[in-house]
Design a protein around this motif. Structure first.
Motif, PDB file in Angstrom:
ATOM      1  N   ALA A   7      12.281  50.680  -7.713  1.00 13.86           N
ATOM      2  CA  ALA A   7      13.385  49.744  -7.949  1.00 13.86           C
ATOM      3  C   ALA A   7      13.832  49.116  -6.629  1.00 13.86           C
ATOM      4  CB  ALA A   7      14.543  50.492  -8.600  1.00 13.86           C
ATOM      5  N   GLU A   8      14.173  47.833  -6.704  1.00 16.09           N
ATOM      6  CA  GLU A   8      14.615  47.065  -5.532  1.00 16.09           C
ATOM      7  C   GLU A   8      15.706  47.772  -4.736  1.00 16.09           C
ATOM      8  OE1 GLU A   8      14.307  43.748  -4.106  1.00 16.09           O
ATOM      9  OE2 GLU A   8      12.291  44.157  -4.890  1.00 16.09           O
ATOM     10  N   ILE A   9      16.616  48.399  -5.499  1.00 23.08           N
ATOM     11  CA  ILE A   9      17.790  49.012  -4.861  1.00 23.08           C
ATOM     12  C   ILE A   9      17.389  50.115  -3.872  1.00 23.08           C
ATOM     13  CG2 ILE A   9      18.282  50.809  -6.598  1.00 23.08           C
ATOM     14  CD1 ILE A   9      21.094  48.619  -5.533  1.00 23.08           C
ATOM     15  N   LEU A  10      16.158  50.636  -4.041  1.00 19.90           N
ATOM     16  CA  LEU A  10      15.726  51.749  -3.182  1.00 19.90           C
ATOM     17  C   LEU A  10      15.074  51.299  -1.874  1.00 19.90           C
ATOM     18  CD1 LEU A  10      14.243  54.166  -5.874  1.00 19.90           C
ATOM     19  CD2 LEU A  10      16.423  54.360  -4.694  1.00 19.90           C
ATOM     20  N   LYS A  11      15.006  49.959  -1.690  1.00 22.31           N
ATOM     21  CA  LYS A  11      14.185  49.506  -0.557  1.00 22.31           C
ATOM     22  C   LYS A  11      14.732  49.974   0.807  1.00 22.31           C
ATOM     23  CE  LYS A  11      15.336  44.582   0.179  1.00 22.31           C
ATOM     24  NZ  LYS A  11      16.714  44.767  -0.140  1.00 22.31           N
ATOM     25  N   ASP A  12      16.040  50.106   0.918  1.00 18.19           N
ATOM     26  CA  ASP A  12      16.586  50.559   2.208  1.00 18.19           C
ATOM     27  C   ASP A  12      16.983  52.034   2.197  1.00 18.19           C
ATOM     28  OD1 ASP A  12      16.321  48.133   3.461  1.00 18.19           O
ATOM     29  OD2 ASP A  12      18.226  47.389   2.642  1.00 18.19           O
ATOM     30  N   VAL A  13      16.526  52.741   1.187  1.00 19.14           N
ATOM     31  CA  VAL A  13      16.886  54.158   1.096  1.00 19.14           C
ATOM     32  C   VAL A  13      15.813  54.981   1.808  1.00 19.14           C
ATOM     33  CG1 VAL A  13      17.141  56.062  -0.562  1.00 19.14           C
ATOM     34  CG2 VAL A  13      18.216  53.853  -1.010  1.00 19.14           C
ATOM     35  N   HIS A  14      16.262  55.825   2.736  1.00 23.66           N
ATOM     36  CA  HIS A  14      15.294  56.614   3.517  1.00 23.66           C
ATOM     37  C   HIS A  14      15.606  58.090   3.422  1.00 23.66           C
ATOM     38  CE1 HIS A  14      13.929  52.992   5.510  1.00 23.66           C
ATOM     39  NE2 HIS A  14      15.185  52.649   5.627  1.00 23.66           N
ATOM     40  N   SER A  15      14.624  58.855   2.994  1.00 20.29           N
ATOM     41  CA  SER A  15      14.798  60.310   3.025  1.00 20.29           C
ATOM     42  C   SER A  15      13.956  60.852   4.167  1.00 20.29           C
ATOM     43  CB  SER A  15      14.357  60.921   1.702  1.00 20.29           C
ATOM     44  OG  SER A  15      15.209  60.489   0.690  1.00 20.29           O
ATOM     45  N   TYR A 129      24.853  62.033   8.419  1.00 20.97           N
ATOM     46  CA  TYR A 129      23.942  62.736   7.516  1.00 20.97           C
ATOM     47  C   TYR A 129      23.509  61.733   6.427  1.00 20.97           C
ATOM     48  CZ  TYR A 129      22.122  66.030   4.153  1.00 20.97           C
ATOM     49  OH  TYR A 129      21.306  66.670   3.268  1.00 20.97           O
ATOM     50  N   PRO A 130      22.200  61.505   6.255  1.00 18.97           N
ATOM     51  CA  PRO A 130      21.739  60.343   5.486  1.00 18.97           C
ATOM     52  C   PRO A 130      22.068  60.333   3.993  1.00 18.97           C
ATOM     53  CG  PRO A 130      19.867  61.654   6.289  1.00 18.97           C
ATOM     54  CD  PRO A 130      21.098  62.224   6.918  1.00 18.97           C
ATOM     55  N   LEU A 131      22.403  61.485   3.431  1.00 14.25           N
ATOM     56  CA  LEU A 131      22.781  61.513   2.017  1.00 14.25           C
ATOM     57  C   LEU A 131      23.817  60.433   1.701  1.00 14.25           C
ATOM     58  CD1 LEU A 131      23.287  63.008  -0.790  1.00 14.25           C
ATOM     59  CD2 LEU A 131      25.004  64.351   0.434  1.00 14.25           C
ATOM     60  N   TRP A 132      24.819  60.336   2.568  1.00 10.41           N
ATOM     61  CA  TRP A 132      25.941  59.435   2.281  1.00 10.41           C
ATOM     62  C   TRP A 132      25.507  57.978   2.322  1.00 10.41           C
ATOM     63  CZ3 TRP A 132      30.645  60.657   0.376  1.00 10.41           C
ATOM     64  CH2 TRP A 132      31.014  61.997   0.400  1.00 10.41           C
ATOM     65  N   SER A 133      24.725  57.603   3.347  1.00  7.16           N
ATOM     66  CA  SER A 133      24.311  56.192   3.420  1.00  7.16           C
ATOM     67  C   SER A 133      23.426  55.866   2.227  1.00  7.16           C
ATOM     68  CB  SER A 133      23.553  55.869   4.705  1.00  7.16           C
ATOM     69  OG  SER A 133      23.473  56.951   5.561  1.00  7.16           O
ATOM     70  N   ASN A 134      22.525  56.782   1.878  1.00  7.08           N
ATOM     71  CA  ASN A 134      21.622  56.524   0.758  1.00  7.08           C
ATOM     72  C   ASN A 134      22.392  56.363  -0.546  1.00  7.08           C
ATOM     73  OD1 ASN A 134      19.262  56.503   2.225  1.00  7.08           O
ATOM     74  ND2 ASN A 134      18.852  58.673   1.964  1.00  7.08           N
ATOM     75  N   ILE A 138      22.468  53.119  -2.993  1.00  6.88           N
ATOM     76  CA  ILE A 138      21.977  53.178  -4.376  1.00  6.88           C
ATOM     77  C   ILE A 138      23.053  52.688  -5.350  1.00  6.88           C
ATOM     78  CG2 ILE A 138      21.226  54.768  -6.234  1.00  6.88           C
ATOM     79  CD1 ILE A 138      19.788  56.391  -4.026  1.00  6.88           C
ATOM     80  N   ALA A 139      24.306  52.906  -4.973  1.00  7.54           N
ATOM     81  CA  ALA A 139      25.402  52.433  -5.841  1.00  7.54           C
ATOM     82  C   ALA A 139      25.643  50.930  -5.665  1.00  7.54           C
ATOM     83  CB  ALA A 139      26.664  53.224  -5.526  1.00  7.54           C
ATOM     84  N   ASN A 371      20.871  57.202  11.241  1.00  8.05           N
ATOM     85  CA  ASN A 371      21.446  55.878  11.503  1.00  8.05           C
ATOM     86  C   ASN A 371      22.071  55.775  12.886  1.00  8.05           C
ATOM     87  OD1 ASN A 371      21.078  54.244   8.976  1.00  8.05           O
ATOM     88  ND2 ASN A 371      21.935  56.144   8.185  1.00  8.05           N
ATOM     89  N   TYR A 372      21.427  56.395  13.847  1.00  6.49           N
ATOM     90  CA  TYR A 372      21.880  56.273  15.234  1.00  6.49           C
ATOM     91  C   TYR A 372      20.988  55.249  15.899  1.00  6.49           C
ATOM     92  CZ  TYR A 372      23.882  57.707  19.678  1.00  6.49           C
ATOM     93  OH  TYR A 372      24.560  57.733  20.870  1.00  6.49           O
ATOM     94  N   GLU A 373      21.607  54.231  16.511  1.00 10.85           N
ATOM     95  CA  GLU A 373      20.809  53.076  16.927  1.00 10.85           C
ATOM     96  C   GLU A 373      19.981  53.291  18.189  1.00 10.85           C
ATOM     97  OE1 GLU A 373      23.085  49.502  17.208  1.00 10.85           O
ATOM     98  OE2 GLU A 373      22.791  49.076  15.074  1.00 10.85           O
TER      99      GLU A 373
END
Ligand SMILES: Cc1ncc(COP(=O)(O)O)c(C=O)c1O
Length: 406
Positions: A7-15, A129-134, A138-139, A371-373
């Protein structure tokens, strides 16, 4: 044949914690190589056993967990959670405000799905912690990162939080004690963040899963204690880390604040909670016992306790290291280490972690996973026994010595 796409919504989701680097480590293991995997904060996989309080509660009550239970969780478990947070200073909380979930992970997913509309912004820390950004992504929401300052023991910059609030901002997240930095935030800073949230009508999310793992006599104060009675605070917590039972999937959300203000949010969460029927019932039987057993987490973090000794070994190894340094963690079991590349240009932290994996057979997670630059950090998970983790830090430092002088 059709080609299926995610799904498109997952394109920026990283585990990433279980991503490319982890897959490579598994491949190496399959080929017979021995890899020290420091990608997850999973005490059980490093030999931490569950406390007897939990084991006994499970064994003697197992039959009671056979049916589906209340979608919010068993009443006696929610009452125990309620007492725990009331004693921690959170006001206006009843068992009806508690949702027991399959780990904090499921809770965060339910919370963001129930609450966020497309385009809503949520203020998250970096590193995070990436759970939150993901889950925010997704929402359909937009994570907006505020800075945590390494120079100030990784405390959040309140000025940065304020400067990033827009008309679309709905919530601000505090992860305290923090993953990946191990920081325990200053009470004054938490109070200031609460004030900023209250001034701007933001909901506060407070992830406190490491609240019982503290060092050097430090004391934790729950964010909700500083909030006004009417402010909506969603406190997430669980047993994964405090009682070394990650695999049992036991977490919860406690939603405090004004009844009217939080009614819509609770309603949304209820819809999702009922859809998935209930969370793992067997573990709920152990919540009252676990929350009365603070001796277990306490014993780990005191001198002689495993977490204390392992942290000491890391500190000693870092004191001798030439290329890596880290702010000592005051909570949890992580440090977010900085590499001094001595002027060598390094733009890709995933690459140096992959090279480290191949060279020293040690898997660590680069800062960009959180997400640390700036590409000069990686996370140290301090769960292996003290001699193993101490030696691993030495090997990582040797690796950077070779890397920089190449
Ligand atoms: C800050 C933070 N929140 C939540 C979680 C998820 O924990 P759980 O096992 O309860 O899903 C973790 C796991 O590492 C974490 O570090």
């Amino acid at each position: 044949m059709i080609t299926l796409k995610e799904a498109e919504i997952l394109k920026d989701v990283h585990s990433d914690i279980r991503g490319e680097l982890f897959i490579e480590a598994l491949k190496m293991e399959k080929e017979g190589q021995k890899v020290l995997k420091l990608n997850t904060g999973n005490p059980g996989s490093f030999g931490f056993g569950m406390p007897d309080s939990i084991k006994n509660a499970l064994v003697s009550n197992i039959d009671k967990s056979v049916p589906y239970c209340d979608y919010r969780g068993m009443l006696q478990a929610r009452e125990a959670i309620c007492r725990f947070h009331n004693e921690g200073g959170i006001k206006k909380l009843t068992p009806d405000d508690i949702f027991i979930t399959n780990g904090v992970s499921e809770g965060v997913s339910m919370l963001t799905t129930a609450f966020i509309n497309p385009g809503d912004e949520v203020l998250l820390p970096t590193p995070c912690y990436p759970l939150w950004s993901n889950c925010v992504k997704i929402a359909g929401g937009v994570p907006v990162y505020y800075k945590c300052d390494e120079e100030k023991d990784w405390n959040p910059s309140v000025g940065d939080i304020e400067s990033k609030i827009t008309s679309k901002t709905k919530a601000v997240l505090i992860i305290n004690p923090n993953n990946p930095t191990g920081a325990l935030y200053s009470e004054d800073i938490v109070k200031e963040i609460v004030e900023v949230a209250e001034k701007n009508n933001l909901v506060i999310f407070s992830d406190e899963i490491y609240d019982r793992l503290l060092y050097d006599g430090k004391v934790f104060t729950s964010t909700g204690k500083f909030a006004k009675e009417d402010t909506v605070v969603v406190t997430t917590n669980g047993l994964s880390k405090s009682h070394s039972v990650c695999g049992f999937r036991c977490g919860w959300m406690a939603i405090s604040g004004n009844e009217k203000a939080k009614a819509g949010l609770i309603n949304g969460i209820m819809k999702i909670a009922t859809m998935r029927l209930c969370s793992n019932a067997i573990m709920q039987l152990a919540i009252p016992e676990a929350l009365s057993d603070m001796e277990y987490p306490h014993s780990l973090t005191q001198p002689g306790g495993r977490l204390y000794q392992q942290r000491k070994a890391v500190k000693e190894a870092l004191a001798k290291a030439k290329h890596i340094s880290a702010v000592t963690n005051m909570g949890a079991f992580y440090m977010f280490a900085k590499v001094d590349f001595k002027g060598k240009e390094v733009t890709d932290d995933r690459k140096f972690c992959m090279d480290l994996l191949h060279s020293k057979k040690i898997l660590v997670m680069p800062g960009s996973c959180f997400n640390y630059e700036t590409p000069d950090h990686f996370r140290i998970v301090m769960l292996p026994e003290e001699d193993i983790i101490g030696e691993a830090i030495e090997k990582i430092d040797d690796f950077f010595d070779e890397y920089i002088n190449k």
